[in-house]
Design a protein around this motif. Sequence first.
Motif, PDB file in Angstrom:
ATOM      1  N   GLY A   1       0.779  -1.096  -0.018  1.00  0.00           N
ATOM      2  CA  GLY A   1      -0.013   0.068  -0.018  1.00  0.00           C
ATOM      3  C   GLY A   1       1.026   1.189   0.093  1.00  0.00           C
ATOM      4  N   ASN A   2       0.282   2.424   0.462  1.00  0.00           N
ATOM      5  CA  ASN A   2       0.963   3.751   0.050  1.00  0.00           C
ATOM      6  C   ASN A   2       1.707   4.018   1.269  1.00  0.00           C
ATOM      7  N   ARG A   3       1.571   3.070   2.406  1.00  0.00           N
ATOM      8  CA  ARG A   3       2.169   3.734   3.787  1.00  0.00           C
ATOM      9  C   ARG A   3       3.797   3.166   3.714  1.00  0.00           C
ATOM     10  N   PHE A   4       4.600   3.670   4.391  1.00  0.00           N
ATOM     11  CA  PHE A   4       6.053   3.367   4.473  1.00  0.00           C
ATOM     12  C   PHE A   4       6.062   2.062   5.125  1.00  0.00           C
ATOM     13  N   LYS A   5       5.430   1.800   6.099  1.00  0.00           N
ATOM     14  CA  LYS A   5       5.416   0.480   7.040  1.00  0.00           C
ATOM     15  C   LYS A   5       4.471  -0.343   6.324  1.00  0.00           C
ATOM     16  N   THR A   6       5.131  -1.171   5.427  1.00  0.00           N
ATOM     17  CA  THR A   6       4.210  -2.209   4.854  1.00  0.00           C
ATOM     18  C   THR A   6       5.220  -3.740   5.137  1.00  0.00           C
ATOM     19  N   ILE A   7       4.693  -4.727   4.787  1.00  0.00           N
ATOM     20  CA  ILE A   7       5.572  -6.082   4.687  1.00  0.00           C
ATOM     21  C   ILE A   7       6.088  -6.034   3.267  1.00  0.00           C
ATOM     22  N   VAL A   8       5.722  -5.536   2.148  1.00  0.00           N
ATOM     23  CA  VAL A   8       6.492  -5.408   1.011  1.00  0.00           C
ATOM     24  C   VAL A   8       7.861  -4.519   1.265  1.00  0.00           C
ATOM     25  N   ASN A   9       7.626  -3.341   1.940  1.00  0.00           N
ATOM     26  CA  ASN A   9       8.867  -2.477   2.110  1.00  0.00           C
ATOM     27  C   ASN A   9       9.842  -2.998   3.058  1.00  0.00           C
ATOM     28  N   ALA A  10       9.343  -4.132   3.795  1.00  0.00           N
ATOM     29  CA  ALA A  10      10.355  -4.526   4.893  1.00  0.00           C
ATOM     30  C   ALA A  10      11.181  -5.829   4.163  1.00  0.00           C
ATOM     31  N   LEU A  11      10.503  -6.511   3.287  1.00  0.00           N
ATOM     32  CA  LEU A  11      11.086  -7.550   2.845  1.00  0.00           C
ATOM     33  C   LEU A  11      12.578  -7.767   2.468  1.00  0.00           C
ATOM     34  N   PRO A  12      12.916  -6.583   1.620  1.00  0.00           N
ATOM     35  CA  PRO A  12      14.302  -6.602   1.346  1.00  0.00           C
ATOM     36  C   PRO A  12      15.312  -6.552   2.361  1.00  0.00           C
ATOM     37  N   GLN A  13      14.917  -5.715   3.515  1.00  0.00           N
ATOM     38  CA  GLN A  13      15.966  -5.767   4.639  1.00  0.00           C
ATOM     39  C   GLN A  13      15.757  -7.175   5.559  1.00  0.00           C
ATOM     40  N   ASN A  14      15.146  -8.080   5.336  1.00  0.00           N
ATOM     41  CA  ASN A  14      14.839  -9.176   6.195  1.00  0.00           C
ATOM     42  C   ASN A  14      15.093 -10.465   5.334  1.00  0.00           C
ATOM     43  N   LEU A  15      15.091 -10.442   4.119  1.00  0.00           N
ATOM     44  CA  LEU A  15      15.316 -11.749   3.396  1.00  0.00           C
ATOM     45  C   LEU A  15      16.679 -11.774   2.690  1.00  0.00           C
ATOM     46  N   LYS A  16      17.267 -12.989   2.510  1.00  0.00           N
ATOM     47  CA  LYS A  16      18.557 -12.882   1.801  1.00  0.00           C
ATOM     48  C   LYS A  16      18.393 -12.698   0.328  1.00  0.00           C
ATOM     49  N   PRO A  17      18.957 -11.833  -0.291  1.00  0.00           N
ATOM     50  CA  PRO A  17      18.820 -11.705  -1.679  1.00  0.00           C
ATOM     51  C   PRO A  17      18.998 -13.327  -2.848  1.00  0.00           C
ATOM     52  N   SER A  18      18.141 -13.347  -3.531  1.00  0.00           N
ATOM     53  CA  SER A  18      18.313 -14.345  -4.464  1.00  0.00           C
ATOM     54  C   SER A  18      19.628 -14.490  -5.165  1.00  0.00           C
ATOM     55  N   SER A  19      20.576 -15.224  -5.623  1.00  0.00           N
ATOM     56  CA  SER A  19      21.557 -15.297  -6.259  1.00  0.00           C
ATOM     57  C   SER A  19      21.337 -15.851  -7.762  1.00  0.00           C
ATOM     58  N   LEU A  20      19.859 -15.975  -8.031  1.00  0.00           N
ATOM     59  CA  LEU A  20      19.557 -16.378  -9.332  1.00  0.00           C
ATOM     60  C   LEU A  20      19.529 -15.291 -10.419  1.00  0.00           C
ATOM     61  N   ASN A  21      19.542 -15.614 -11.716  1.00  0.00           N
ATOM     62  CA  ASN A  21      19.624 -14.622 -12.937  1.00  0.00           C
ATOM     63  C   ASN A  21      18.412 -13.815 -12.627  1.00  0.00           C
ATOM     64  N   ASP A  22      17.155 -14.189 -12.402  1.00  0.00           N
ATOM     65  CA  ASP A  22      15.854 -13.593 -12.403  1.00  0.00           C
ATOM     66  C   ASP A  22      15.392 -13.084 -10.951  1.00  0.00           C
ATOM     67  N   ALA A  23      16.657 -12.831 -10.163  1.00  0.00           N
ATOM     68  CA  ALA A  23      16.170 -12.380  -8.880  1.00  0.00           C
ATOM     69  C   ALA A  23      15.352 -11.158  -9.099  1.00  0.00           C
ATOM     70  N   THR A  24      14.392 -10.941  -8.218  1.00  0.00           N
ATOM     71  CA  THR A  24      13.808  -9.572  -8.152  1.00  0.00           C
ATOM     72  C   THR A  24      13.369  -9.265  -6.919  1.00  0.00           C
ATOM     73  N   LYS A  25      12.788  -8.022  -6.654  1.00  0.00           N
ATOM     74  CA  LYS A  25      12.264  -7.667  -5.362  1.00  0.00           C
ATOM     75  C   LYS A  25      11.344  -8.502  -4.886  1.00  0.00           C
ATOM     76  N   PRO A  26      11.481  -9.148  -3.467  1.00  0.00           N
ATOM     77  CA  PRO A  26      10.539 -10.132  -3.063  1.00  0.00           C
ATOM     78  C   PRO A  26       9.149  -9.629  -3.155  1.00  0.00           C
ATOM     79  N   GLN A  27       8.186 -10.376  -3.536  1.00  0.00           N
ATOM     80  CA  GLN A  27       6.931 -10.118  -3.729  1.00  0.00           C
ATOM     81  C   GLN A  27       5.925 -11.177  -2.929  1.00  0.00           C
ATOM     82  N   PRO A  28       4.934 -10.560  -2.126  1.00  0.00           N
ATOM     83  CA  PRO A  28       4.034 -11.457  -1.644  1.00  0.00           C
ATOM     84  C   PRO A  28       3.066 -12.009  -2.907  1.00  0.00           C
ATOM     85  N   VAL A  29       2.601 -13.223  -2.822  1.00  0.00           N
ATOM     86  CA  VAL A  29       1.810 -13.758  -3.973  1.00  0.00           C
ATOM     87  C   VAL A  29       0.509 -14.029  -3.467  1.00  0.00           C
ATOM     88  N   HIS A  30      -0.022 -13.759  -2.296  1.00  0.00           N
ATOM     89  CA  HIS A  30      -1.417 -13.503  -1.694  1.00  0.00           C
ATOM     90  C   HIS A  30      -1.538 -12.342  -0.707  1.00  0.00           C
TER      91      HIS A  30
END
Length: 213
Positions: free
Chosen positions: A26-55
């Motif tokens: 959503g439009n707020r700063f404090k969202t799960i989407v915004n927190a994911l990159p700081q909490n998850l390890k980056p994928s090492s794969l070629n098609d790695a992307t910003k982590p995204q909830p799928v539901h």
Amino acid sequence: MFPLTILFEDNYLALIHKPAGILVSGNRFKTIVNALPQNLKPSSLNDATKPQPVHRLDYATTGLLLVGKTSSSIRALNQLFENKSISKTYLAVTIGEMDDEGKIKLAIDGKPSQSYYKVLESVASKRFSKLNLVELDPKTGRRHQLRKHLSSIGNPILGDKDYGITDLILNGKGLYLHAYTLGFVHPITNKKMHILDAIPKRFKKLFPALETN
């Protein structure tokens, strides 16, 4: 940024615990989407992307949230949801007398909707007459489906300000709805996945027998 509890993670996907009172996106700063990159390890794969909830999970709902970490895994996970190949169970605390189990088929927004429920435990309550710990199995994924379905049979979820009974709304404790398990076949590794997010402490306080389990 706030820390998230990670219940499973690999190069392709992650399962996290979503706390209550935080938007998935959503439009707020404090969202799960915004927190994911700081909490998850980056994928090492070629098609790695910003982590995204799928539901999605409602603002007030706690529990399991499935996240894709690569473009291909996000597409594959979305396909699993479309094919109804992901099983989900929720736990809720409901108010009032209920049948031991049942099926609710109330249409939502004009669309067919179906949920199964099973009462796991009940306790007497001075204010609410009876409280039930209920396992829920939604077969469709409409907005607010479980909340609307339980309200429609006269057993709203404890703390539900939108669909509860006016005189029986519990304020200040949040919504007693928890995304408890997710089961699916990993779309990349083909491993059978069954992840559980532990029963919240506030549920256990209402049902003393849970404290010993």
